[in-house]
Design a protein around this motif. Sequence first.
Motif, PDB file in Angstrom:
ATOM      1  N   MET A 127       0.872  -1.183   0.000  1.00 29.43           N
ATOM      2  CA  MET A 127       0.000   0.000   0.000  1.00 29.43           C
ATOM      3  C   MET A 127       0.905   1.228   0.000  1.00 29.43           C
ATOM      4  O   MET A 127       1.399   1.647   1.055  1.00 29.43           O
ATOM      5  CB  MET A 127      -0.912   0.003   1.221  1.00 29.43           C
ATOM      6  N   LYS A 128       1.126   1.815  -1.167  1.00 30.88           N
ATOM      7  CA  LYS A 128       2.158   2.839  -1.250  1.00 30.88           C
ATOM      8  C   LYS A 128       1.655   4.265  -1.085  1.00 30.88           C
ATOM      9  O   LYS A 128       2.464   5.200  -1.043  1.00 30.88           O
ATOM     10  CB  LYS A 128       2.912   2.718  -2.569  1.00 30.88           C
ATOM     11  N   ALA A 242      -4.212  -2.952  14.084  1.00 27.27           N
ATOM     12  CA  ALA A 242      -5.410  -3.057  13.247  1.00 27.27           C
ATOM     13  C   ALA A 242      -5.066  -2.787  11.782  1.00 27.27           C
ATOM     14  O   ALA A 242      -5.546  -3.485  10.878  1.00 27.27           O
ATOM     15  CB  ALA A 242      -6.468  -2.072  13.729  1.00 27.27           C
ATOM     16  N   ALA A 243      -4.227  -1.786  11.537  1.00 31.28           N
ATOM     17  CA  ALA A 243      -3.847  -1.448  10.169  1.00 31.28           C
ATOM     18  C   ALA A 243      -3.139  -2.616   9.493  1.00 31.28           C
ATOM     19  O   ALA A 243      -3.390  -2.917   8.320  1.00 31.28           O
ATOM     20  CB  ALA A 243      -2.959  -0.206  10.149  1.00 31.28           C
ATOM     21  N   ALA A 244      -2.259  -3.294  10.232  1.00 32.93           N
ATOM     22  CA  ALA A 244      -1.526  -4.427   9.660  1.00 32.93           C
ATOM     23  C   ALA A 244      -2.483  -5.540   9.235  1.00 32.93           C
ATOM     24  O   ALA A 244      -2.340  -6.122   8.153  1.00 32.93           O
ATOM     25  CB  ALA A 244      -0.505  -4.945  10.663  1.00 32.93           C
ATOM     26  N   ILE A 245      -3.459  -5.836  10.079  1.00 26.07           N
ATOM     27  CA  ILE A 245      -4.427  -6.888   9.766  1.00 26.07           C
ATOM     28  C   ILE A 245      -5.268  -6.510   8.553  1.00 26.07           C
ATOM     29  O   ILE A 245      -5.501  -7.320   7.646  1.00 26.07           O
ATOM     30  CB  ILE A 245      -5.325  -7.163  10.987  1.00 26.07           C
ATOM     31  N   ILE A 246      -5.724  -5.265   8.521  1.00 27.53           N
ATOM     32  CA  ILE A 246      -6.549  -4.797   7.403  1.00 27.53           C
ATOM     33  C   ILE A 246      -5.750  -4.788   6.103  1.00 27.53           C
ATOM     34  O   ILE A 246      -6.240  -5.218   5.053  1.00 27.53           O
ATOM     35  CB  ILE A 246      -7.112  -3.394   7.708  1.00 27.53           C
ATOM     36  N   LEU A 247      -4.525  -4.341   6.158  1.00 25.90           N
ATOM     37  CA  LEU A 247      -3.689  -4.300   4.960  1.00 25.90           C
ATOM     38  C   LEU A 247      -3.430  -5.703   4.428  1.00 25.90           C
ATOM     39  O   LEU A 247      -3.366  -5.917   3.207  1.00 25.90           O
ATOM     40  CB  LEU A 247      -2.374  -3.583   5.263  1.00 25.90           C
ATOM     41  N   GLU A 249      -5.504  -8.229   4.683  1.00 26.72           N
ATOM     42  CA  GLU A 249      -6.760  -8.638   4.034  1.00 26.72           C
ATOM     43  C   GLU A 249      -6.898  -7.987   2.666  1.00 26.72           C
ATOM     44  O   GLU A 249      -7.280  -8.636   1.686  1.00 26.72           O
ATOM     45  CB  GLU A 249      -7.957  -8.279   4.914  1.00 26.72           C
ATOM     46  N   VAL A 250      -6.610  -6.709   2.594  1.00 27.64           N
ATOM     47  CA  VAL A 250      -6.741  -5.981   1.324  1.00 27.64           C
ATOM     48  C   VAL A 250      -5.746  -6.511   0.291  1.00 27.64           C
ATOM     49  O   VAL A 250      -6.058  -6.593  -0.898  1.00 27.64           O
ATOM     50  CB  VAL A 250      -6.552  -4.466   1.545  1.00 27.64           C
ATOM     51  N   SER A 251      -4.562  -6.887   0.740  1.00 26.98           N
ATOM     52  CA  SER A 251      -3.542  -7.361  -0.196  1.00 26.98           C
ATOM     53  C   SER A 251      -3.923  -8.685  -0.834  1.00 26.98           C
ATOM     54  O   SER A 251      -3.405  -9.041  -1.907  1.00 26.98           O
ATOM     55  CB  SER A 251      -2.186  -7.528   0.526  1.00 26.98           C
ATOM     56  N   LYS A 252      -4.843  -9.422  -0.230  1.00 27.13           N
ATOM     57  CA  LYS A 252      -5.273 -10.705  -0.782  1.00 27.13           C
ATOM     58  C   LYS A 252      -6.195 -10.532  -1.968  1.00 27.13           C
ATOM     59  O   LYS A 252      -6.427 -11.440  -2.731  1.00 27.13           O
ATOM     60  CB  LYS A 252      -5.962 -11.548   0.291  1.00 27.13           C
TER      61      LYS A 252
END
Length: 252
Positions: A127-128, A242-247, A249-252
């Motif tokens: 996520m850049k 929380a951000a790490a977990i969400i990122l 999920e989004v990366s999948k």
Amino acid sequence: MKNKKNKELAVCGFEAVKALEKNNFEMIQRLYFTADRAPLFGGLCKKLAAKKVPYNLVQDGKELEKLCGSVHHQGVVAMIPQPEITPLTNTIVNGWIERGESALLMDRVGNANNLGAIIRSAAFFGMKNIIIPVDEAQSSITTSSYRVAQGGMEKVNMFSVSSISHLLSDVKDKILCFGTDVRGKMPISEIAPLCKKEKKPCIIVMGNEEHGISDEVRENCQYLVTIPTKMQNMESLNVAQAAAIILYEVSK
């Protein structure tokens, strides 16, 4: 730590300075290190010498602590120009839409270590684009955030906005806006499938450590998402966790 007189920022920590060496050593205006770190920065010293940029061997860590204002310098400090955060424009956003790029938006994340950890996770998961508001309650690029990002600062693009609500309102028909909220009804696992279905990138809003996203920002999000948990007595995670977990999920 900022040197306001010289408009400099101290970057400390082994990984952070190594990332500077690899990706953007031209930014370094001065370099300081302890004797035990000297062998690890020989290549960088040669590059700096060729550009006539000074580097210095210091006697002990206390000198570095004075330079960067932190005991967590890990034996090396590089002074760089104070980073300027690019104001977000319609042209930039339109470019995201054309390329299908998403962004992570901070709603007054005030702790520099949290911001640094979020940037590290963003870089890791690809996520850049990171957006922060021009707000006194929002942490910006500091020595601490640079160090905690562990080189991630070199992998992301930082943008600023004067009003989060106006931004979300302007892009709502072109970008999916997800606000993180413990009262959200949508699990984070649905973010990626929805973006794929709608064929749109997204903006994910992370809220303040104490208060979460503001009411005004919440009203301008199309969806409110949450991290499901079976623990009824645990309402939320630290914003960086929380951000790490969400990122992920989004990366999948």
